[in-house]
Design a protein around this motif. Sequence first.
Motif, PDB file in Angstrom:
ATOM      1  N   SER A 137       0.813  -1.215   0.000  1.00  0.00           N
ATOM      2  CA  SER A 137       0.000   0.000   0.000  1.00  0.00           C
ATOM      3  C   SER A 137       0.846   1.265   0.000  1.00  0.00           C
ATOM      4  O   SER A 137       0.317   2.366   0.159  1.00  0.00           O
ATOM      5  CB  SER A 137      -0.920   0.004   1.233  1.00  0.00           C
ATOM      6  OG  SER A 137      -0.153  -0.052   2.434  1.00  0.00           O
ATOM      7  N   ASP A 138       2.152   1.127  -0.191  1.00  0.00           N
ATOM      8  CA  ASP A 138       3.039   2.285  -0.176  1.00  0.00           C
ATOM      9  C   ASP A 138       2.984   2.993  -1.528  1.00  0.00           C
ATOM     10  O   ASP A 138       3.331   2.428  -2.555  1.00  0.00           O
ATOM     11  CB  ASP A 138       4.474   1.833   0.113  1.00  0.00           C
ATOM     12  CG  ASP A 138       5.396   2.999   0.416  1.00  0.00           C
ATOM     13  OD1 ASP A 138       5.610   3.799  -0.514  1.00  0.00           O
ATOM     14  OD2 ASP A 138       5.889   3.100   1.550  1.00  0.00           O
ATOM     15  N   SER A 139       2.552   4.237  -1.526  1.00  0.00           N
ATOM     16  CA  SER A 139       2.372   4.977  -2.776  1.00  0.00           C
ATOM     17  C   SER A 139       3.703   5.225  -3.481  1.00  0.00           C
ATOM     18  O   SER A 139       3.757   5.287  -4.718  1.00  0.00           O
ATOM     19  CB  SER A 139       1.677   6.312  -2.500  1.00  0.00           C
ATOM     20  OG  SER A 139       2.446   7.112  -1.604  1.00  0.00           O
ATOM     21  N   ALA A 140       4.800   5.381  -2.706  1.00  0.00           N
ATOM     22  CA  ALA A 140       6.109   5.614  -3.315  1.00  0.00           C
ATOM     23  C   ALA A 140       6.547   4.398  -4.121  1.00  0.00           C
ATOM     24  O   ALA A 140       7.072   4.527  -5.231  1.00  0.00           O
ATOM     25  CB  ALA A 140       7.136   5.947  -2.243  1.00  0.00           C
ATOM     26  N   VAL A 141       6.323   3.207  -3.581  1.00  0.00           N
ATOM     27  CA  VAL A 141       6.698   1.984  -4.293  1.00  0.00           C
ATOM     28  C   VAL A 141       5.831   1.808  -5.530  1.00  0.00           C
ATOM     29  O   VAL A 141       6.309   1.394  -6.592  1.00  0.00           O
ATOM     30  CB  VAL A 141       6.580   0.753  -3.366  1.00  0.00           C
ATOM     31  CG1 VAL A 141       6.914  -0.522  -4.115  1.00  0.00           C
ATOM     32  CG2 VAL A 141       7.502   0.911  -2.169  1.00  0.00           C
ATOM     33  N   GLN A 142       4.567   2.141  -5.400  1.00  0.00           N
ATOM     34  CA  GLN A 142       3.670   2.070  -6.554  1.00  0.00           C
ATOM     35  C   GLN A 142       4.150   3.010  -7.657  1.00  0.00           C
ATOM     36  O   GLN A 142       4.174   2.662  -8.841  1.00  0.00           O
ATOM     37  CB  GLN A 142       2.247   2.418  -6.139  1.00  0.00           C
ATOM     38  CG  GLN A 142       1.619   1.411  -5.175  1.00  0.00           C
ATOM     39  CD  GLN A 142       0.290   1.890  -4.600  1.00  0.00           C
ATOM     40  OE1 GLN A 142      -0.159   2.990  -4.903  1.00  0.00           O
ATOM     41  NE2 GLN A 142      -0.322   1.079  -3.753  1.00  0.00           N
ATOM     42  N   GLY A 143       4.555   4.223  -7.243  1.00  0.00           N
ATOM     43  CA  GLY A 143       5.048   5.192  -8.215  1.00  0.00           C
ATOM     44  C   GLY A 143       6.329   4.736  -8.882  1.00  0.00           C
ATOM     45  O   GLY A 143       6.519   4.914 -10.092  1.00  0.00           O
ATOM     46  N   LEU A 144       7.238   4.138  -8.105  1.00  0.00           N
ATOM     47  CA  LEU A 144       8.497   3.660  -8.657  1.00  0.00           C
ATOM     48  C   LEU A 144       8.255   2.548  -9.669  1.00  0.00           C
ATOM     49  O   LEU A 144       8.907   2.504 -10.722  1.00  0.00           O
ATOM     50  CB  LEU A 144       9.418   3.160  -7.539  1.00  0.00           C
ATOM     51  CG  LEU A 144      10.762   2.576  -7.988  1.00  0.00           C
ATOM     52  CD1 LEU A 144      11.564   3.618  -8.755  1.00  0.00           C
ATOM     53  CD2 LEU A 144      11.558   2.065  -6.793  1.00  0.00           C
ATOM     54  N   GLN A 145       7.324   1.661  -9.363  1.00  0.00           N
ATOM     55  CA  GLN A 145       7.030   0.577 -10.300  1.00  0.00           C
ATOM     56  C   GLN A 145       6.562   1.138 -11.637  1.00  0.00           C
ATOM     57  O   GLN A 145       7.031   0.728 -12.702  1.00  0.00           O
ATOM     58  CB  GLN A 145       5.951  -0.346  -9.723  1.00  0.00           C
ATOM     59  CG  GLN A 145       5.643  -1.550 -10.613  1.00  0.00           C
ATOM     60  CD  GLN A 145       4.452  -2.351 -10.117  1.00  0.00           C
ATOM     61  OE1 GLN A 145       3.402  -1.784  -9.826  1.00  0.00           O
ATOM     62  NE2 GLN A 145       4.618  -3.657 -10.017  1.00  0.00           N
ATOM     63  N   SER A 146       5.672   2.111 -11.583  1.00  0.00           N
ATOM     64  CA  SER A 146       5.167   2.722 -12.819  1.00  0.00           C
ATOM     65  C   SER A 146       6.287   3.418 -13.579  1.00  0.00           C
ATOM     66  O   SER A 146       6.374   3.332 -14.812  1.00  0.00           O
ATOM     67  CB  SER A 146       4.051   3.724 -12.484  1.00  0.00           C
ATOM     68  OG  SER A 146       2.956   3.085 -11.872  1.00  0.00           O
ATOM     69  N   ALA A 147       7.164   4.109 -12.826  1.00  0.00           N
ATOM     70  CA  ALA A 147       8.262   4.848 -13.462  1.00  0.00           C
ATOM     71  C   ALA A 147       9.250   3.908 -14.137  1.00  0.00           C
ATOM     72  O   ALA A 147       9.740   4.179 -15.240  1.00  0.00           O
ATOM     73  CB  ALA A 147       8.970   5.703 -12.418  1.00  0.00           C
ATOM     74  N   LEU A 148       9.557   2.786 -13.489  1.00  0.00           N
ATOM     75  CA  LEU A 148      10.491   1.830 -14.063  1.00  0.00           C
ATOM     76  C   LEU A 148       9.931   1.205 -15.337  1.00  0.00           C
ATOM     77  O   LEU A 148      10.646   1.048 -16.340  1.00  0.00           O
ATOM     78  CB  LEU A 148      10.822   0.741 -13.045  1.00  0.00           C
ATOM     79  CG  LEU A 148      11.683   1.158 -11.852  1.00  0.00           C
ATOM     80  CD1 LEU A 148      11.773   0.021 -10.826  1.00  0.00           C
ATOM     81  CD2 LEU A 148      13.084   1.562 -12.307  1.00  0.00           C
ATOM     82  N   LEU A 149       8.663   0.852 -15.299  1.00  0.00           N
ATOM     83  CA  LEU A 149       8.046   0.246 -16.479  1.00  0.00           C
ATOM     84  C   LEU A 149       7.970   1.256 -17.620  1.00  0.00           C
ATOM     85  O   LEU A 149       8.176   0.910 -18.790  1.00  0.00           O
ATOM     86  CB  LEU A 149       6.652  -0.281 -16.126  1.00  0.00           C
ATOM     87  CG  LEU A 149       6.622  -1.429 -15.106  1.00  0.00           C
ATOM     88  CD1 LEU A 149       5.187  -1.803 -14.765  1.00  0.00           C
ATOM     89  CD2 LEU A 149       7.372  -2.643 -15.637  1.00  0.00           C
ATOM     90  N   ALA A 150       7.702   2.518 -17.281  1.00  0.00           N
ATOM     91  CA  ALA A 150       7.634   3.553 -18.315  1.00  0.00           C
ATOM     92  C   ALA A 150       9.003   3.813 -18.936  1.00  0.00           C
ATOM     93  O   ALA A 150       9.110   4.132 -20.126  1.00  0.00           O
ATOM     94  CB  ALA A 150       7.081   4.848 -17.712  1.00  0.00           C
ATOM     95  N   ALA A 151      10.049   3.653 -18.145  1.00  0.00           N
ATOM     96  CA  ALA A 151      11.401   3.919 -18.635  1.00  0.00           C
ATOM     97  C   ALA A 151      11.790   2.990 -19.778  1.00  0.00           C
ATOM     98  O   ALA A 151      12.592   3.357 -20.649  1.00  0.00           O
ATOM     99  CB  ALA A 151      12.407   3.781 -17.490  1.00  0.00           C
TER     100      ALA A 151
END
Length: 449
Positions: free
Chosen positions: A296-310
Motif C-alpha cells: 500500500s506504499d504509494s512511493a513503491v507504486q510510483g516507482l514501479q510505474s516509473a520503471l516500467l515507463a522507462a
Amino acid sequence: MSTTSSTLNSVLSALGGSNGIDVTSTVASILYADRAPERAWQAQQTTLATQTAAIQQIESESSSLSDALSALQSSTGALTSAAATSSNSDVVTATAVAGTPVSSHLIVVNSLAATGSWYSDPPTSSTATLTAGSFDITIGGATKTISVSSSDTLATVAASINSQSLGVTANVVTDSTGSRLALVSTTSGTAGDFSIGNDSTTTFKRANTGTDASLTVDGVPISSSSNTVEGALSGVTLNLVGAAPNSEISLNVAPDTSSITDAVNTFVTAYNTLITDVNSQFKYDSSTATAGTLQSDSAVQGLQSALLAATNYSSGSATLSNLNALGISTNADGTLTLNSTLLGVAVQSNSAAVTNFFQGSALDGFAASLTSTLNTYTDPTQGAFTVDLKSISNEYSDLSDQTSTLELYLASQQIILTAQYNAADIAIQQLPQKLKQIQALLNPNASSS
C-alpha cells in the motif's frame, strides 16, 4: 444459621480459600490485561521495522542501478572504451584509452629496445674475496669509480653499487661454473647504456649494448628507448614483443565491444533486481492471504510505474532509438533481457548511435532520464523514500513513547494493586477465625468444635 455459614464458606472459597490470594499471579493477570494496547503497539512496530528494511533494500537496489547508469553516462566510461587489435601479437600488441577514434594502422618493428649489461669473468666463488683495486662505471656522461678491498666479495661489491643509485643494478649470478657479478642498466635504450673501464680488480665483458627500438608506424620512422611506445599514435600505447623487419603488422582500433556489453549487462542486471523486488510487493500469496510488505506504499507504486515507463524511452533518433534496437527486450513481468550478439552488432556498426542513446547530445539521454527518475525517490532530503522512512521513524517513536507512558502508569498500578490485594489476602486469612466467632454468637449452645 446454616444458611449464613454456607454463604460465608462460599465467599471464602471464591476469594482463595483458607490459603488466601495468590497476590503476584493476580496482579500479573490484571497488568497483562492492561497491557493489551502495548501488545498492539509492539505488533505495529514490528510491521514498521519490516517496512523500513524493505524500503532500505529498494533504496540500495536503486543506488546500484544509478551506479550502473552513471557508468554508461560517463564520458570516459565503458561506452567510450576502445580496443586495439594486432594482426600478430607475437610482434606487437597495443592498448587504447577511452575515446580513441576508430582507426587502422600499419606497423613494422625493425628491432627491439635493448638494455646494456656487463658481467665479470672468469667465474669465482660467491664467498671468495676479490683482488684489491677498482673499476669505473660510466653512464649518462658521468663516471663513478667503484673501489674494491681485499676483504670484499662479489656480494659486498654488488651491495655497494646498488646503494649508490648509479642507474645500474648489480647481481651475483651463480651457475655450474661458479659466480659472476652481473651489471644491468635500470633503463633500456641508448640513453641507458653504460661502459666499464680502468678495471684493476677483475675482468668485465659486455653482454649487451643498450639500443633504442626501431619501428615505423604508417611509414613514419619511430625510435624509442623502451619497448613500450607512447606518442606514436594518439591514445594508443604500443607494446613491442618481437622484431619482424620485413613484416607489416595491422593494428585496428575499434570500440571495445566486450567492455560495452559488460557495462550494459550490469545495467540490465541492476534494473531486473530492482523491478523484481518492487513487483514482489504487489504479489498476493493465497496460501497465507498476504501481499508484500509495501503493497500500500504509494512511493513503491510510483516507482514501479516509473520503471516500467522507462523501458519505453525513445531518443528520437532515426537509428537505435530504443532499448529493443540495442538488443534489450522487455519481458511480461517488466524485467529486461539482453541479447549480447545484437548489442555487439549495434556497437560495431554504429557505436556513436549506441553512445547517443545512453548519453544524449548533452548528457540528457536514457541514462540521465532514468537517473533523474530514481533521484525523485532516493534523494537524501526530498526523495519519496526519504520522506517515507522519516514518517515511519516518527510513527515508531510515537509508539515507543506511548509504550513508555503506559509502562510508567502500570508500574504505579502494580504498587497500588499489590498493596490492595495484600490487604485483602490478610483479611481473607482472618475469615476462618471470624467465621468461628460468628458461629459461636449465633449458636452459643453448640460444641466448641
